[in-house]
Scaffold this active site. Structure first.
Site, PDB file in Angstrom:
ATOM      1  CB  CYS A 173       4.754   3.860   1.074  1.00  0.00           C
ATOM      2  SG  CYS A 173       3.060   4.334   0.945  1.00  0.00           S
ATOM      3  CB  CYS A 211       2.506   7.188  -1.990  1.00  0.00           C
ATOM      4  SG  CYS A 211       2.096   7.541  -0.036  1.00  0.00           S
TER       5      CYS A 211
END
Length: 113
Positions: free
Chosen positions: A44, A47
């Site tokens: 995501c 991250c």
């Protein structure tokens, strides 16, 4: 004590650049050392931002900016991590559930080394 009651002077070895050997040894360790860095997360935005910050932190420390991004939830769970993103340095989970700044990651890397 030396001869005739005179104290011996301790000598600090210097290299050709007049730096003491301890400083040179520490610099060599830092340059030669590369921490194993992993980002745990699904891929995501958070991250990916943690991964970019970790790369920048490694570059600032003069280290190879190689980071493994682990997206497999089985592997993530094997680290005991239930909240992502997470940062792993040399096999040890050092950050869970937030995006650390570059400066924070630099400090974590320095502590790990």
């Amino acid at each position: 004590m030396g001869w005739f009651g005179k104290a011996k002077e301790e000598k600090t070895e210097k290299c050709c650049c007049n730096a003491d050997t301890e400083s040179v040894t520490n610099a060599q360790k830092t340059q030669g050392a590369n921490a194993s860095v992993k980002v745990l997360g699904s891929g995501c935005r958070k991250c990916n931002q943690l991964e970019e910050n970790a790369k920048e932190a490694l570059l600032r420390l003069g280290m190879e900016p190689t980071i493994e991004h682990v997206t497999d939830f089985g592997q993530i769970a094997s680290y005991g991590v239930m909240t992502t993103p997470a940062l792993v340095i040399d096999g040890k989970v050092v950050l869970v559930g937030k995006v650390a700044s570059v400066e924070e990651i630099v400090a974590l890397l320095q502590k790990a080394l």
